[in-house]
Write a protein that holds these residues in place. Structure first.
Motif, mmCIF file in Angstrom:
data_model
loop_
_atom_site.group_PDB
_atom_site.id
_atom_site.type_symbol
_atom_site.label_atom_id
_atom_site.label_comp_id
_atom_site.label_asym_id
_atom_site.label_seq_id
_atom_site.Cartn_x
_atom_site.Cartn_y
_atom_site.Cartn_z
ATOM 1 N N PHE A 277 0.777 7.624 3.495
ATOM 2 C CA PHE A 277 0.469 8.658 2.507
ATOM 3 C C PHE A 277 -1.030 8.768 2.247
ATOM 4 C CE2 PHE A 277 4.948 8.617 2.019
ATOM 5 C CZ PHE A 277 5.267 9.875 1.550
ATOM 6 N N ASP A 278 -1.764 7.643 2.397
ATOM 7 C CA ASP A 278 -3.197 7.700 2.114
ATOM 8 C C ASP A 278 -4.030 8.024 3.346
ATOM 9 O OD1 ASP A 278 -2.758 7.144 -0.511
ATOM 10 O OD2 ASP A 278 -3.193 4.995 -0.349
ATOM 11 N N VAL B 53 4.035 2.302 4.343
ATOM 12 C CA VAL B 53 4.226 3.570 3.646
ATOM 13 C C VAL B 53 2.971 4.019 2.888
ATOM 14 C CG1 VAL B 53 5.263 2.526 1.561
ATOM 15 C CG2 VAL B 53 5.836 4.865 2.192
ATOM 16 N N VAL B 54 2.230 3.078 2.332
ATOM 17 C CA VAL B 54 1.043 3.485 1.581
ATOM 18 C C VAL B 54 -0.016 4.060 2.517
ATOM 19 C CG1 VAL B 54 -0.817 2.694 0.072
ATOM 20 C CG2 VAL B 54 1.504 1.861 -0.292
ATOM 21 N N ARG C 218 6.498 5.199 -7.655
ATOM 22 C CA ARG C 218 7.918 4.851 -7.704
ATOM 23 C C ARG C 218 8.342 4.329 -9.073
ATOM 24 N NH1 ARG C 218 8.647 1.438 -2.128
ATOM 25 N NH2 ARG C 218 8.290 3.218 -0.770
ATOM 26 N N THR D 12 5.721 11.898 -4.881
ATOM 27 C CA THR D 12 4.892 12.365 -3.774
ATOM 28 C C THR D 12 4.040 11.245 -3.205
ATOM 29 O OG1 THR D 12 3.306 13.042 -5.432
ATOM 30 C CG2 THR D 12 4.728 14.744 -4.542
ATOM 31 N N HIS D 13 4.084 10.085 -3.826
ATOM 32 C CA HIS D 13 3.304 8.957 -3.306
ATOM 33 C C HIS D 13 4.025 7.670 -3.690
ATOM 34 C CE1 HIS D 13 0.039 6.124 -2.652
ATOM 35 N NE2 HIS D 13 -0.514 7.055 -1.892
ATOM 36 N N PRO D 14 4.063 6.697 -2.759
ATOM 37 C CA PRO D 14 4.802 5.468 -3.050
ATOM 38 C C PRO D 14 4.317 4.745 -4.309
ATOM 39 C CG PRO D 14 3.633 5.319 -0.929
ATOM 40 C CD PRO D 14 3.593 6.738 -1.360
ATOM 41 N N SER D 15 3.068 4.954 -4.707
ATOM 42 C CA SER D 15 2.571 4.267 -5.905
ATOM 43 C C SER D 15 3.218 4.781 -7.184
ATOM 44 C CB SER D 15 1.054 4.434 -6.009
ATOM 45 O OG SER D 15 0.755 5.805 -6.170
ATOM 46 N N ASP E 123 9.351 0.878 3.255
ATOM 47 C CA ASP E 123 8.280 -0.114 3.326
ATOM 48 C C ASP E 123 7.345 0.269 4.458
ATOM 49 O OD1 ASP E 123 9.230 -1.889 1.293
ATOM 50 O OD2 ASP E 123 10.824 -2.447 2.681
#
Lengths: 329, 337
Positions: free
Chosen positions: B244-245, B240-241, A265, A260-263, B224
């Motif tokens: 989402f944030d 991408v971060v 992965r 649900t979040h790229p962190s 990315d």
């Protein structure tokens, strides 16, 4: 709590001939599936394509005949019913289809589509007929000016609302929903899922909800059953299942859900290989060919679906039975 | 950002309807660098697939590029003729589709289909092309590759076919790969395998990837940078971060909130209700004037009757909205207006 649907050791084998001189083979699409569904509950059947979840739905609806096992609907054995008797029993179990584009007659108006089950079953006397239709359209949130439109004039989400109204027309005890939101856009999916949750609460329905999408299942279900190659490998309440999935396949399935979040992965062990053919099942445990925990015993004996913790049944040789004092995992 | 491999400038695509040409993609501009994945996200009908087909110059009859430039390797693809395009497709850019069965030739073996592409673009012997195909099959983890080369598409599972498509697309090490919902038709366990493999291959070959999806989970896995499309326009574009944030466009935020999330990933309890986006996506023939999202938007005002232009709210964070939700950006250096 009233049990509205009980399925016991339900089995469906499709037989075929292996060439001219070969013997008979069988695709064991559903192989000894047992569960019960109470009023107000949602049992989610989860699994990958070919696991037999849609065949279970077809069996419950008596759209196909089981090879063995029993199906009881509101306490009544419907397994061998036929003709008029079956027709009458069937009003208690209705279906919402995956594809709202293919499951509505393009030549009927919305009103005719929703009225058809009522007419077929002579369910509502003339004066109350119009009121019933109005209630149904209200239930699913379709406005009066849309009643005389044809299916092609509706969007995907609206068509799915129409399909739900039609399924509700006869006041069924059980609604079977086979991937009801899989064909919808994400913004519409939320609308339909909320609607289904509201209807269950307001009308005291029971859902047999078939889905491959675990996040959808966690939102809508009260009980989760994971199927693999025709059998249930794990069945538990929603919170027990999502809090502590026990079967290695169930864990792998949850690990495969996109993050649900790229962190987040890359923090997982992926399942290798693909699901074997249901006509050439592995010996013993059906999952052993892809299982990271498999040992010799897995090839020899099929693991029984046993209670490993209270209300949490798992079919795996390597999942310990948890005593009340033992720590989780 | 390093020099982009692909740069699309103000692309406009329209399709023919009974009432004339109807715009589907409006003033779309994107850039993708080598080894970078740009996700195009949106719901059905937002124009994401037609964008990819326009870049490939494979638009179906009844659809056309009205204006715009598609720059790849020093050439404007939008201005090339068919023979020149054939030299480039498969060599400079390649595409994979959602349903591999309909994009593979059912009467040719898998091996023939791969070697055909390689020999079209490179002067190699058929034996060398076959060796290349074998290497590729190993690379995309097709078990028993020697035997699979002689197989026909119907003899393979959906996941295997998609691996074949990827092998075929990457056979000539293209500069750009366009992937249109390549994992949507696959089971989750297979999807996870394919996404992981695509990420590895992209890093290895250095291909720029334009990845089209409607699934924000897939975006979180592979992107990315992200461009969110609504009714043929990019409404938000960022890394991408940040997406989402700190997504700022009400549509992006609505999408983020409307998807159910696993409690074990999102943390906390399961929600009782999902947040809905009211209404539905407009038909391409009935896109509202001004901001196309305004009829469904809780923040909409009179100002939204005028079309908002894409404005950078932070370095490389573009948002086309008069009322962006910028609360999250204030904390970022150089953020907010």
């Amino acid at each position: 709590m009233t049990t509205v649907l009980e399925v016991d050791r339900l089995t469906k084998h499709f037989t075929f001939r292996r060439g001219w001189f070969g013997g008979e083979g069988a695709v064991r699409a559903v192989d000894g599936v047992t569960f019960a569904l109470d009023q107000g509950e949602t049992l989610a059947l989860v699994g990958e394509s070919g696991c037999g979840k849609s065949t279970v739905a077809r069996l419950v609806l008596r759209l196909t005949d089981p090879t063995s096992g029993t199906i009881r609907l509101r306490g009544e054995d419907v397994t061998r019913m036929a003709g008029e008797e079956l027709r009458r029993a069937r009003r208690n179990v209705q279906l919402v289809f995956q594809d709202p584009f293919a499951s509505l007659n393009p030549r009927m108006t919305a009103r005719q589509i929703v009225a058809e089950p009522l007419i077929n079953y002579g369910a509502v006397a003339e004066p109350a007929f119009g009121r019933r239709i109005e209630t149904l359209f209200d239930c699913v949130g379709l406005a009066r000016h849309q009643w005389d439109r044809f299916p092609h004039e509706f969007s995907g989400g609206q068509r799915q609302r129409l399909g739900i109204a039609r399924a509700l027309a006869l006041n069924p005890a059980v609604l079977v929903a086979d991937e009801p939101v899989a064909a919808l856009d994400v913004s519409i999916q939320a609308q339909i899922l909320n609607l289904m949750a509201d209807l269950k609460r307001d009308l005291g329905l029971a859902y047999l909800f078939i889905s491959h999408d675990l996040s959808v299942v966690e939102f809508i279900s009260t009980t989760v059953a994971v199927m693999y190659l025709g059998t249930i490998v794990e069945i538990a309440s929603r919170d027990a299942f999502f809090g502590n999935p026990r079967h290695p396949y169930a864990r792998a399935l949850l690990d495969s859900v996109p993050v649900t979040h790229p962190s987040r992965r890359g923090r997982r062990a992926l399942l290798q290989g693909e699901i074997p053919s249901a006509s050439a099942l592995p010996s013993g445990c059906r999952f052993r060919t892809r299982c990271p925990m498999a040992t010799a015993i897995c090839a020899e004996q099929p693991p029984p679906l046993e209670e490993k913790a209270r209300g949490h049944r798992v079919a795996c040789h390597h999942v310990e039975r948890k005593t009340s004092a033992a720590a989780v995992q | 950002m390093q020099q982009p491999v692909l740069s699309v400038e103000r692309l406009n695509v329209s399709v023919q309807t009974a009432d004339g040409w109807c715009p589907i993609v409006s003033d779309l501009s994107i850039e993708v660098a080598a080894s970078e994945t740009l996700c195009l996200v949106g719901e059905s009908g937002c124009g994401k697939s037609l964008t990819a087909l326009a870049i490939m110059r494979l638009l179906p009859r009844g659809a056309r590029i009205d204006s715009g430039r598609i720059l790849l390797g020093g050439a404007d693809l939008a201005a090339l003729d068919e023979p020149a395009l054939r030299d480039r497709r498969g060599r400079d850019l390649a595409m994979i589709f959602q349903e591999p069965m309909t994009s593979l030739n059912p009467v040719m073996t898998i091996g023939e289909q791969i070697t055909e592409g390689v020999q079209r673009h490179e002067r190699v012997s058929s034996a060398a092309a076959r060796t290349r195909a074998l290497e590729l099959f190993n690379r995309v983890r097709i078990p028993d590759p020697q035997r699979r080369l002689a197989a026909y598409p119907h003899q393979l599972s959906g996941g295997m076919r998609q691996r074949v498509m990827i092998a075929m697309a990457l056979a000539c090490r293209p500069k750009l790969l366009l992937a249109d919902e390549p994992t949507t038709a696959l089971d989750v366990t297979i999807q996870a395998q394919i996404l992981e493999m695509m990420a590895e291959l992209r890093a290895e070959i250095g291909t720029a990837v334009v990845f089209i999806t409607h699934d924000l989970g897939v975006v979180a896995e592979i992107a990315d940078r992200v461009a969110v499309l609504y009714a043929g326009k990019i409404v938000e574009q960022t890394d991408v971060v940040s997406l989402f944030d700190n997504s700022c466009h009400p549509y992006t935020r609505g999408l983020m909130r409307s998807i159910p999330r696993l409690s074990r990933q999102a943390g906390g309890a399961v929600v009782d209700r999902l947040t809905e986006i009211k209404g539905m996506v407009p038909a391409p023939t009935a896109v509202p004037t001004g901001c196309a999202f305004s009829p469904r938007c809780a923040s909409a005002t009179e100002q939204c009757a005028v079309e908002p232009f894409a404005e950078p709210l932070a370095p490389s964070h573009l948002v086309a909205c008069w009322h962006p939700e910028t609360a999250g950006l204030a904390a970022i250096p150089g953020g907010a207006r």
